[in-house]
Write a protein that holds these residues in place. Structure first.
Motif, PDB file in Angstrom:
ATOM      1  N   LEU A 137      -3.523 -33.985  15.198  1.00  0.00           N
ATOM      2  CA  LEU A 137      -1.517 -34.195  15.616  1.00  0.00           C
ATOM      3  C   LEU A 137      -1.924 -31.927  16.135  1.00  0.00           C
ATOM      4  O   LEU A 137      -1.588 -31.799  14.699  1.00  0.00           O
ATOM      5  CB  LEU A 137      -0.867 -34.789  15.151  1.00  0.00           C
ATOM      6  CG  LEU A 137       0.717 -34.430  16.442  1.00  0.00           C
ATOM      7  CD1 LEU A 137       0.110 -35.072  17.471  1.00  0.00           C
ATOM      8  CD2 LEU A 137       1.464 -35.106  15.204  1.00  0.00           C
ATOM      9  N   TRP A 138      -1.756 -31.652  16.914  1.00  0.00           N
ATOM     10  CA  TRP A 138      -0.779 -29.976  16.720  1.00  0.00           C
ATOM     11  C   TRP A 138       0.273 -29.838  17.534  1.00  0.00           C
ATOM     12  O   TRP A 138       0.292 -30.522  17.574  1.00  0.00           O
ATOM     13  CB  TRP A 138      -2.417 -29.361  17.449  1.00  0.00           C
ATOM     14  CG  TRP A 138      -3.372 -29.478  16.472  1.00  0.00           C
ATOM     15  CD1 TRP A 138      -4.372 -30.151  17.326  1.00  0.00           C
ATOM     16  CD2 TRP A 138      -3.651 -28.533  15.710  1.00  0.00           C
ATOM     17  NE1 TRP A 138      -5.545 -30.640  16.676  1.00  0.00           N
ATOM     18  CE2 TRP A 138      -5.121 -29.634  15.700  1.00  0.00           C
ATOM     19  CE3 TRP A 138      -4.123 -27.803  14.965  1.00  0.00           C
ATOM     20  CZ2 TRP A 138      -6.002 -28.274  14.252  1.00  0.00           C
ATOM     21  CZ3 TRP A 138      -4.756 -27.176  13.974  1.00  0.00           C
ATOM     22  CH2 TRP A 138      -5.454 -27.577  13.720  1.00  0.00           C
ATOM     23  N   ARG A 139       0.759 -28.360  16.881  1.00  0.00           N
ATOM     24  CA  ARG A 139       2.190 -28.040  17.073  1.00  0.00           C
ATOM     25  C   ARG A 139       2.149 -26.782  17.638  1.00  0.00           C
ATOM     26  O   ARG A 139       1.321 -26.406  17.115  1.00  0.00           O
ATOM     27  CB  ARG A 139       2.937 -27.929  16.170  1.00  0.00           C
ATOM     28  CG  ARG A 139       4.772 -27.437  16.531  1.00  0.00           C
ATOM     29  CD  ARG A 139       4.967 -27.410  15.322  1.00  0.00           C
ATOM     30  NE  ARG A 139       5.884 -29.510  15.711  1.00  0.00           N
ATOM     31  CZ  ARG A 139       5.948 -29.843  14.095  1.00  0.00           C
ATOM     32  NH1 ARG A 139       6.046 -29.231  13.092  1.00  0.00           N
ATOM     33  NH2 ARG A 139       6.130 -30.958  14.276  1.00  0.00           N
ATOM     34  N   ASN A 140       1.750 -26.778  19.508  1.00  0.00           N
ATOM     35  CA  ASN A 140       1.916 -25.563  19.865  1.00  0.00           C
ATOM     36  C   ASN A 140       3.221 -24.873  19.398  1.00  0.00           C
ATOM     37  O   ASN A 140       4.140 -24.950  19.880  1.00  0.00           O
ATOM     38  CB  ASN A 140       1.704 -25.847  20.759  1.00  0.00           C
ATOM     39  CG  ASN A 140       2.522 -25.957  22.318  1.00  0.00           C
ATOM     40  OD1 ASN A 140       3.307 -26.209  22.200  1.00  0.00           O
ATOM     41  ND2 ASN A 140       1.739 -25.320  23.756  1.00  0.00           N
ATOM     42  N   ILE A 141       2.763 -23.129  20.022  1.00  0.00           N
ATOM     43  CA  ILE A 141       4.412 -22.231  19.452  1.00  0.00           C
ATOM     44  C   ILE A 141       4.750 -21.645  21.034  1.00  0.00           C
ATOM     45  O   ILE A 141       3.659 -20.661  21.499  1.00  0.00           O
ATOM     46  CB  ILE A 141       3.919 -21.364  18.586  1.00  0.00           C
ATOM     47  CG1 ILE A 141       3.612 -22.170  16.713  1.00  0.00           C
ATOM     48  CG2 ILE A 141       4.578 -20.412  18.351  1.00  0.00           C
ATOM     49  CD1 ILE A 141       4.468 -22.476  16.566  1.00  0.00           C
ATOM     50  N   ASP A 142       5.567 -21.654  21.870  1.00  0.00           N
ATOM     51  CA  ASP A 142       5.819 -21.273  22.398  1.00  0.00           C
ATOM     52  C   ASP A 142       5.472 -19.310  22.663  1.00  0.00           C
ATOM     53  O   ASP A 142       6.335 -18.509  22.162  1.00  0.00           O
ATOM     54  CB  ASP A 142       7.265 -21.029  23.105  1.00  0.00           C
ATOM     55  CG  ASP A 142       7.906 -20.754  24.486  1.00  0.00           C
ATOM     56  OD1 ASP A 142       7.613 -18.966  24.332  1.00  0.00           O
ATOM     57  OD2 ASP A 142       7.638 -21.161  25.236  1.00  0.00           O
ATOM     58  N   ASP A 143       4.900 -18.617  23.218  1.00  0.00           N
ATOM     59  CA  ASP A 143       4.310 -16.688  23.657  1.00  0.00           C
ATOM     60  C   ASP A 143       5.866 -16.442  23.561  1.00  0.00           C
ATOM     61  O   ASP A 143       5.621 -15.093  22.926  1.00  0.00           O
ATOM     62  CB  ASP A 143       3.743 -16.824  24.515  1.00  0.00           C
ATOM     63  CG  ASP A 143       2.292 -17.677  24.855  1.00  0.00           C
ATOM     64  OD1 ASP A 143       1.720 -17.938  23.588  1.00  0.00           O
ATOM     65  OD2 ASP A 143       1.339 -17.623  26.088  1.00  0.00           O
ATOM     66  N   LYS A 144       6.616 -16.952  23.883  1.00  0.00           N
ATOM     67  CA  LYS A 144       7.803 -15.813  24.096  1.00  0.00           C
ATOM     68  C   LYS A 144       8.686 -16.046  23.784  1.00  0.00           C
ATOM     69  O   LYS A 144       9.353 -15.497  22.338  1.00  0.00           O
ATOM     70  CB  LYS A 144       8.270 -15.751  25.816  1.00  0.00           C
ATOM     71  CG  LYS A 144       7.375 -15.831  26.865  1.00  0.00           C
ATOM     72  CD  LYS A 144       7.914 -16.098  28.244  1.00  0.00           C
ATOM     73  CE  LYS A 144       6.846 -16.053  29.257  1.00  0.00           C
ATOM     74  NZ  LYS A 144       6.277 -17.026  30.002  1.00  0.00           N
ATOM     75  N   THR A 145       9.006 -17.452  22.561  1.00  0.00           N
ATOM     76  CA  THR A 145      10.708 -17.172  21.644  1.00  0.00           C
ATOM     77  C   THR A 145       9.546 -17.286  20.194  1.00  0.00           C
ATOM     78  O   THR A 145      10.133 -17.468  19.521  1.00  0.00           O
ATOM     79  CB  THR A 145      11.085 -18.470  22.133  1.00  0.00           C
ATOM     80  OG1 THR A 145      10.218 -19.737  22.190  1.00  0.00           O
ATOM     81  CG2 THR A 145      11.197 -18.691  23.550  1.00  0.00           C
ATOM     82  N   GLY A 146       8.709 -17.890  19.956  1.00  0.00           N
ATOM     83  CA  GLY A 146       8.043 -17.980  18.723  1.00  0.00           C
ATOM     84  C   GLY A 146       8.034 -19.260  18.287  1.00  0.00           C
ATOM     85  O   GLY A 146       8.344 -19.659  17.065  1.00  0.00           O
ATOM     86  N   GLN A 147       9.001 -19.874  18.824  1.00  0.00           N
ATOM     87  CA  GLN A 147       9.645 -21.110  18.640  1.00  0.00           C
ATOM     88  C   GLN A 147       8.727 -22.301  18.691  1.00  0.00           C
ATOM     89  O   GLN A 147       7.604 -22.835  20.274  1.00  0.00           O
ATOM     90  CB  GLN A 147      11.195 -22.072  19.051  1.00  0.00           C
ATOM     91  CG  GLN A 147      12.089 -20.524  18.623  1.00  0.00           C
ATOM     92  CD  GLN A 147      12.057 -20.613  17.712  1.00  0.00           C
ATOM     93  OE1 GLN A 147      11.979 -22.044  16.924  1.00  0.00           O
ATOM     94  NE2 GLN A 147      12.100 -19.237  16.566  1.00  0.00           N
TER      95      GLN A 147
END
Length: 143
Positions: free
Chosen positions: A26-36
Motif C-alpha cells: 500500500l502506497w501514498r502518492n503525493i500531489d505534484d503541485k501541492t505536496g499533499q
C-alpha cells in the motif's frame, strides 16, 4: 539445536527486509503541485508476477469523483477502486518494474511506467513516460 533456531530466526528477519524491495503493498502518492497526500494505491501481483495498482482511498476532498477524462474501459468509473497501474513486470537482474502503464485519472492520460523501490522499500519512485518526456513522483509506503 540453538544454531538451527538462530539461523531460522535470521532467515525470517532477512525475508522481511527483502520483501520490502518490491512495489507490492500500500502506497501514498503525493500531489505534484501541492505536496499533499492525494491517494492510497494498493499494488499487487497476479500469479505470473505482473503488477497492477488500484486506488484504495482518496485523501482529497472535492474534485471529480469519476475518471471522466479517461478514454478506455475506465471512462466515467469512480476513481476509488480504479486500476491505475497495469502490466508492470520486473526487469531482469534489477529491482525495477517496467513495461506497464500508469493512468493519471485527473487527465485520463496513460503513461509508460517505471517503478523502483528506494530506501529499503520505504519509498517508491514512480515515473511515467510519453515519448522522451516524463514525470516522476515519490510514493511513500503505508505501514
Amino acid at each position: 539445536m540453538k544454531k538451527i533456531i538462530a539461523f531460522t530466526a535470521g532467515l525470517i528477519c532477512a525475508s522481511g527486509v527483502f520483501a520490502q524491495m518490491t512495489p507490492e503493498g500500500l502506497w501514498r502518492n503525493i500531489d505534484d503541485k501541492t505536496g499533499q497526500p492525494k491517494a492510497e494505491i494498493r499494488i499487487s501481483a497476479n500469479g505470473a508476477g505482473v503488477l497492477s495498482g488500484v486506488v484504495e482511498k482518496s485523501l482529497v476532498t472535492g474534485g471529480e469523483p469519476n475518471c471522466s477524462q479517461c478514454t478506455d474501459d475506465r471512462k466515467d468509473k469512480p476513481k476509488v477502486g480504479l486500476e491505475i497501474i497495469r502490466g508492470a513486470k520486473k526487469a531482469e537482474g534489477k529491482d525495477v518494474w517496467e513495461d506497464g502503464k500508469i493512468l493519471d485519472p485527473d487527465n485520463g492520460k496513460n503513461y509508460t511506467l517505471r517503478m523502483e523501490p528506494l530506501e529499503d522499500g520505504k519509498k517508491l519512485q514512480v515515473r511515467g513516460y510519453i515519448g522522451p518526456f516524463y514525470r516522476t513522483q515519490i510514493w511513500l509506503r503505508v505501514q
